[in-house]
Write an enzyme that holds these catalytic residues in place. Structure first.
Site, mmCIF file in Angstrom:
data_model
loop_
_atom_site.group_PDB
_atom_site.id
_atom_site.type_symbol
_atom_site.label_atom_id
_atom_site.label_comp_id
_atom_site.label_asym_id
_atom_site.label_seq_id
_atom_site.Cartn_x
_atom_site.Cartn_y
_atom_site.Cartn_z
ATOM 1 N N HIS A 260 -7.865 1.261 1.566
ATOM 2 C CA HIS A 260 -7.741 0.955 3.005
ATOM 3 C C HIS A 260 -8.522 1.975 3.853
ATOM 4 O O HIS A 260 -7.967 2.588 4.775
ATOM 5 C CB HIS A 260 -6.276 0.910 3.437
ATOM 6 C CG HIS A 260 -6.073 0.099 4.683
ATOM 7 N ND1 HIS A 260 -4.958 -0.627 4.936
ATOM 8 C CD2 HIS A 260 -6.885 -0.091 5.769
ATOM 9 C CE1 HIS A 260 -5.043 -1.228 6.110
ATOM 10 N NE2 HIS A 260 -6.222 -0.909 6.641
ATOM 11 N N GLU B 113 0.848 -1.194 0.000
ATOM 12 C CA GLU B 113 0.000 0.000 0.000
ATOM 13 C C GLU B 113 0.885 1.245 0.000
ATOM 14 O O GLU B 113 1.894 1.284 0.719
ATOM 15 C CB GLU B 113 -0.911 0.008 1.233
ATOM 16 C CG GLU B 113 -1.877 -1.171 1.220
ATOM 17 C CD GLU B 113 -2.859 -1.162 2.394
ATOM 18 O OE1 GLU B 113 -2.799 -0.235 3.224
ATOM 19 O OE2 GLU B 113 -3.674 -2.101 2.468
HETATM 20 P P1 NAI Z 1 -10.564 -9.652 16.002
HETATM 21 O O1 NAI Z 1 -9.257 -9.991 16.611
HETATM 22 O O2 NAI Z 1 -11.655 -9.144 16.845
HETATM 23 O O3 NAI Z 1 -11.127 -10.944 15.213
HETATM 24 C C1 NAI Z 1 -10.348 -11.764 14.390
HETATM 25 C C2 NAI Z 1 -10.932 -13.170 14.443
HETATM 26 O O4 NAI Z 1 -10.240 -13.989 13.505
HETATM 27 C C3 NAI Z 1 -10.774 -13.833 15.817
HETATM 28 O O5 NAI Z 1 -12.035 -14.325 16.249
HETATM 29 C C4 NAI Z 1 -9.792 -14.973 15.543
HETATM 30 O O6 NAI Z 1 -10.015 -16.092 16.369
HETATM 31 C C5 NAI Z 1 -10.075 -15.269 14.094
HETATM 32 N N1 NAI Z 1 -9.020 -15.992 13.397
HETATM 33 C C6 NAI Z 1 -7.680 -15.852 13.550
HETATM 34 N N2 NAI Z 1 -7.048 -16.677 12.675
HETATM 35 C C7 NAI Z 1 -8.005 -17.328 11.971
HETATM 36 C C8 NAI Z 1 -7.976 -18.289 10.935
HETATM 37 N N3 NAI Z 1 -6.812 -18.761 10.430
HETATM 38 N N4 NAI Z 1 -9.156 -18.740 10.454
HETATM 39 C C9 NAI Z 1 -10.337 -18.280 10.961
HETATM 40 N N5 NAI Z 1 -10.421 -17.379 11.950
HETATM 41 C C10 NAI Z 1 -9.260 -16.905 12.439
HETATM 42 O O7 NAI Z 1 -10.214 -8.647 14.823
HETATM 43 P P2 NAI Z 1 -11.198 -7.604 14.139
HETATM 44 O O8 NAI Z 1 -11.196 -6.347 14.888
HETATM 45 O O9 NAI Z 1 -12.493 -8.262 13.832
HETATM 46 O O10 NAI Z 1 -10.387 -7.331 12.770
HETATM 47 C C11 NAI Z 1 -10.307 -8.298 11.737
HETATM 48 C C12 NAI Z 1 -9.356 -7.824 10.652
HETATM 49 O O11 NAI Z 1 -9.797 -6.572 10.127
HETATM 50 C C13 NAI Z 1 -7.921 -7.605 11.104
HETATM 51 O O12 NAI Z 1 -7.061 -8.095 10.072
HETATM 52 C C14 NAI Z 1 -7.786 -6.129 11.150
HETATM 53 O O13 NAI Z 1 -6.458 -5.743 10.935
HETATM 54 C C15 NAI Z 1 -8.675 -5.720 9.972
HETATM 55 N N6 NAI Z 1 -9.116 -4.316 10.009
HETATM 56 C C16 NAI Z 1 -9.176 -3.650 8.808
HETATM 57 C C17 NAI Z 1 -9.551 -2.322 8.787
HETATM 58 C C18 NAI Z 1 -9.651 -1.599 7.489
HETATM 59 O O14 NAI Z 1 -9.541 -0.380 7.476
HETATM 60 N N7 NAI Z 1 -9.901 -2.269 6.395
HETATM 61 C C19 NAI Z 1 -9.853 -1.590 10.015
HETATM 62 C C20 NAI Z 1 -9.875 -2.422 11.211
HETATM 63 C C21 NAI Z 1 -9.476 -3.728 11.182
#
Ligand code: NAI
Length: 415
Positions: free
Chosen positions: A293, A270
């Site tokens: 993003h 990015e």
């Molecule tokens: P979170 O930590 O609350 O949830 C992530 C979930 O993924 C957890 O339940 C975890 O157990 C699960 N997980 C981990 N590895 C896995 C796998 N191999 N297979 C299936 N499940 C798995 O995180 P949150 O807040 O929901 O964020 C999710 C993603 O969104 C992160 O990558 C974060 O960086 C991204 N994000 C993107 C943003 C954007 O601007 N596009 C802004 C905020 C977050």
């Protein structure tokens, strides 16, 4: 009535907020009695040092680089607030070695990502961006071909955390059937069904949206094989991290017609700044929504983030609580108890975590015959955070003695 006297006048606690953090957080810090200066932009080099060298707290977003060399110049700094989710811009180890607690706000923008995801699921089913683009080019293409309702379709969510679970609830309210796969056992919200393998989810979903973190186990987890397993005509969304999905495989599947569309907010490479050029194998493809993003970038998220970080900083300043800190041990502390309108004295000590430190601290308390009414300790491999609530009569002397212990990094006293 003048406010009760405290260990250090709150109005002399200097907080510098850079990069235009949302005004709600600024107002909360001002309301708490602190002295706050704000700057719209990021600062660097000499200008940064000049502005923050006397500060007790610095608030930044993603641009300001807080390096070891910067920390060297800021000997009053107690804490850093990252008014964002990312923390790569701060040398966390250097901060921890100086007893500077760093806070961020990892989940305050999750609703924004969930809403973008829902908007894209509908937009993809209606070829909304493609139709809008055509009309902007002067092409009137009134047809139902390739347009669908989302009601009754099966949404597969990979990663049922803060974002995935909110997408689940919103999608169900649109009449979608929701299934999810998570490596941890998660309580289903609404009527969502947990499925036992990622392959099962991939084979049986009409739309797949990915919400897992960037980790060794998730890097490249969605490539050619997973895309080939998807239903013909399905849609794929990645608003999580750019390392997770193979974009060349995605492009091939869109070009061959195997996938009917995709939405991507995050990319392996990015640009560092707005305005820089960008290229991706997905550019120019029909029914592919590309966004820079911005999943979590809304005014509401900025406000929630600013209040969350301001609250963490205030609790750290006023009580010593480090809950939510990313570089020092987390200790959740109760309010200090009051006696005769005076708070008990709280001594907060960061120390190098080597054997014998606690003994030295306890010996100092024993020598002074001081009554300790509360003690809290958490450690990590490098440092320990010890908090003592002590009888006011001799606490100042105890504070001095603890501070003089060789392994002590920084000791504060609060009352
Ligand atoms: P979170 O930590 O609350 O949830 C992530 C979930 O993924 C957890 O339940 C975890 O157990 C699960 N997980 C981990 N590895 C896995 C796998 N191999 N297979 C299936 N499940 C798995 O995180 P949150 O807040 O929901 O964020 C999710 C993603 O969104 C992160 O990558 C974060 O960086 C991204 N994000 C993107 C943003 C954007 O601007 N596009 C802004 C905020 C977050």
């Amino acid at each position: 009535m003048s406010p009760p006297e405290t260990s250090f006048p709150k109005s002399q606690i200097e907080i510098v907020l850079l990069e235009g953090t949302h005004e709600s957080g600024t107002a909360a810090l001002v309301d708490s009695g602190f002295s706050v200066r704000t700057h719209k932009g990021a600062l660097e080099d000499k200008a940064l040092i000049t502005e923050i060298k006397r500060a007790h707290i610095v608030g930044i977003r993603s641009k300001t680089q807080l390096t070891d060399a910067v920390f060297d110049q800021c000997d009053r700094l107690l804490s850093v607030g990252c008014f964002c989710a990312g923390i790569n811009q701060v040398d966390l180890e250097s901060a921890a070695s100086r007893g500077i607690a760093v806070f961020n706000s990892p989940f305050s923008n999750t609703r924004s990502v969930a809403e973008l995801t829902i908007a894209e699921i509908i937009a993809l089913h209606r070829k909304l961006t493609a139709r809008s683009h055509a009309l902007h080019q002067g092409i009137w293409d009134k047809s139902a071909a390739g347009s669908h309702e989302v009601r009754g379709k099966t949404l597969g969510i990979i990663g049922y955390g803060h974002i995935g679970s909110q997408v689940s609830i919103l999608a169900e309210s649109l009449g979608m059937k929701v299934q999810f796969f998570d490596t941890l056992s998660k309580l289903s919200l609404g009527n969502a069904q947990s499925v036992s393998s990622i392959d099962e989810l991939v084979r049986t979903s009409d739309v797949i949206t990915i919400h897992v973190p960037d980790a060794d186990s998730t890097r490249s987890m969605f490539g050619k094989d997973q895309i080939a397993m998807m239903k013909p005509g399905a849609y794929l969304l990645n608003n999580a991290r750019g390392s997770i999905v193979d974009l060349d495989a995605m492009r091939d599947a869109i070009e061959s017609g195997h996938l009917a569309g995709a939405a991507v907010d995050v990319f392996p490479d990015e640009p560092a700044k707005s305005g820089e050029s960008f290229s991706s194998p997905l550019q120019g493809l029909d029914n592919v929504i590309l966004t820079p993003h911005v999943g979590g970038s809304t005014i509401e998220a900025q406000e929630t983030i600013s209040l969350d970080v301001a609250n963490k900083l205030t609790r750290f300043l006023n009580q010593g609580t480090t809950t939510g800190a990313v570089n020092v041990p987390e200790v959740d502390l109760p309010e200090q108890h009051r006696q005769d309108d005076q708070r008990s004295h709280r001594i907060l000590n960061f120390h190098r975590n080597v054997p014998g430190v606690l003994n030295k601290i306890h010996e100092a308390a024993a020598e002074l015959n001081i009554n300790i009414s509360g003690q809290y300790l958490q450690t990590n491999a490098q440092i320990g955070y010890l908090v003592l609530d002590a009888d006011p009569s001799n606490a100042a002397e105890l504070h001095k003695r603890i501070n003089a212990i060789e392994e002590s990094i920084r000791t504060r006293i609060l009352w």
